[in-house]
Enzyme design. Structure first.
Site, PDB file in Angstrom:
ATOM      1  N   SER A 106       0.856  -1.182   0.000  1.00  0.00           N
ATOM      2  CA  SER A 106       0.000   0.000   0.000  1.00  0.00           C
ATOM      3  C   SER A 106       0.890   1.229   0.000  1.00  0.00           C
ATOM      4  O   SER A 106       2.046   1.170   0.413  1.00  0.00           O
ATOM      5  CB  SER A 106      -0.895   0.012   1.236  1.00  0.00           C
ATOM      6  OG  SER A 106      -1.663   1.206   1.306  1.00  0.00           O
ATOM      7  N   TYR A 160      -1.704  -0.911  10.526  1.00  0.00           N
ATOM      8  CA  TYR A 160      -1.774  -1.280   9.116  1.00  0.00           C
ATOM      9  C   TYR A 160      -0.549  -0.757   8.358  1.00  0.00           C
ATOM     10  O   TYR A 160       0.100  -1.488   7.609  1.00  0.00           O
ATOM     11  CB  TYR A 160      -3.055  -0.720   8.499  1.00  0.00           C
ATOM     12  CG  TYR A 160      -3.169  -0.937   7.012  1.00  0.00           C
ATOM     13  CD1 TYR A 160      -3.605  -2.153   6.489  1.00  0.00           C
ATOM     14  CD2 TYR A 160      -2.839   0.077   6.109  1.00  0.00           C
ATOM     15  CE1 TYR A 160      -3.709  -2.354   5.126  1.00  0.00           C
ATOM     16  CE2 TYR A 160      -2.943  -0.113   4.742  1.00  0.00           C
ATOM     17  CZ  TYR A 160      -3.372  -1.333   4.253  1.00  0.00           C
ATOM     18  OH  TYR A 160      -3.467  -1.527   2.894  1.00  0.00           O
TER      19      TYR A 160
END
Length: 254
Positions: free
Chosen positions: A138, A152
């Site tokens: 990401s 995350y």
């Protein structure tokens, strides 16, 4: 003209929904033999029917399940040519409220799950003679931050640390490993936030639209080709230019 990937065995973890499903759609569309993996049995069956692929229910946080993924790909499709490690979870939680269980759950799937799947598939990837590993990371973590996603972001940044050393270890085995870093991608979960929310996201992206899961799939497809054989240990940002503006005002100057 890229070499065809038709007939190659492709394993896609997290492939039953969202970005993983888009990756599966792209590989299935070029004739690859695709095995999608996910914990949701119903979603897996629905994806298998829709895309004409194979499905396996498994938990990537368990080493025995990852070994079963590799065995199943060998039994159904003759081995593993490509592993797309796309399994991921992203429950929002601020540091003030985050529990040890929250951290374990995110790191367990996003980082540990990635490492266990790569480890389990090493033998068939090497036997392939053209083994490719593509991680879905990401921009959040490696390049940007977002409140509520510290666990995350840490897991996604850690994937890249794993990738760089793994690239050196796997190169002598004829296996490459790279990562794709998506920006804002229009998945089912994002669409559920409503049009007002999506309009704000689009306004912050230079190309003027949200990405699709197939945009990520196309990037993965390229990294899986024979033509990408000299690329390893690197990451490809696929975000429509999202991380480029110095400030929101910069977009008004375009």
């Amino acid at each position: 003209m890229f070499t065809s990937l038709a007939g190659r065995s492709v394993v896609i973890t997290g492939g039953t929904k969202g970005i993983g499903k888009g990756i599966a759609r792209v590989f299935a569309g070029v004739g690859a033999k695709v095995l999608v993996v996910g914990r949701d049995e119903d979603a897996g069956k629905a994806t298998a029917r829709e895309l004409g692929v194979s499905h396996l229910s498994a938990d990537v946080t368990r080493a025995e399940d990852c070994a079963r993924i590799a065995r199943t790909a060998a039994e159904r499709h003759g081995g593993v040519d490509v592993l797309c490690a796309s399994g991921g979870v992203f429950p929002g939680r601020r540091l003030t409220d985050m529990t040890e269980a929250d951290i374990d759950a995110v790191v367990g799937v996003n980082l540990k799950g990635t490492m266990l799947c790569v480890q389990a598939c090493l033998a068939p990837l090497q036997a392939s003679g053209r083994g490719r590993v593509v991680l879905t990371s990401s921009i959040t973590g490696p390049l940007t931050g977002y409140p509520g996603w510290s666990h995350y972001g840490a897991s996604r940044a850690a994937q890249l640390g794993f990738m760089r050393t793994a690239a050196m270890e796997l190169a002598p085995k004829g296996i490459t490993i790279n990562a794709v870093l998506p920006g804002n991608i229009l998945t089912e979960r994002l669409a559920a936030q409503g049009e007002d929310y999506l309009r704000g996201l689009r306004a912050a992206i230079p190309v003027g639209r949200l990405g699709t899961a197939e945009d990520i799939g196309n990037a993965c497809l390229f990294l899986a080709t024979d033509e990408a054989a000299y690329i390893t240990g690197t990451s490809l940002v696929v975000d429509g230019g999202q991380i480029l503006p110095e400030s929101p005002e910069a977009l008004g100057l375009m």
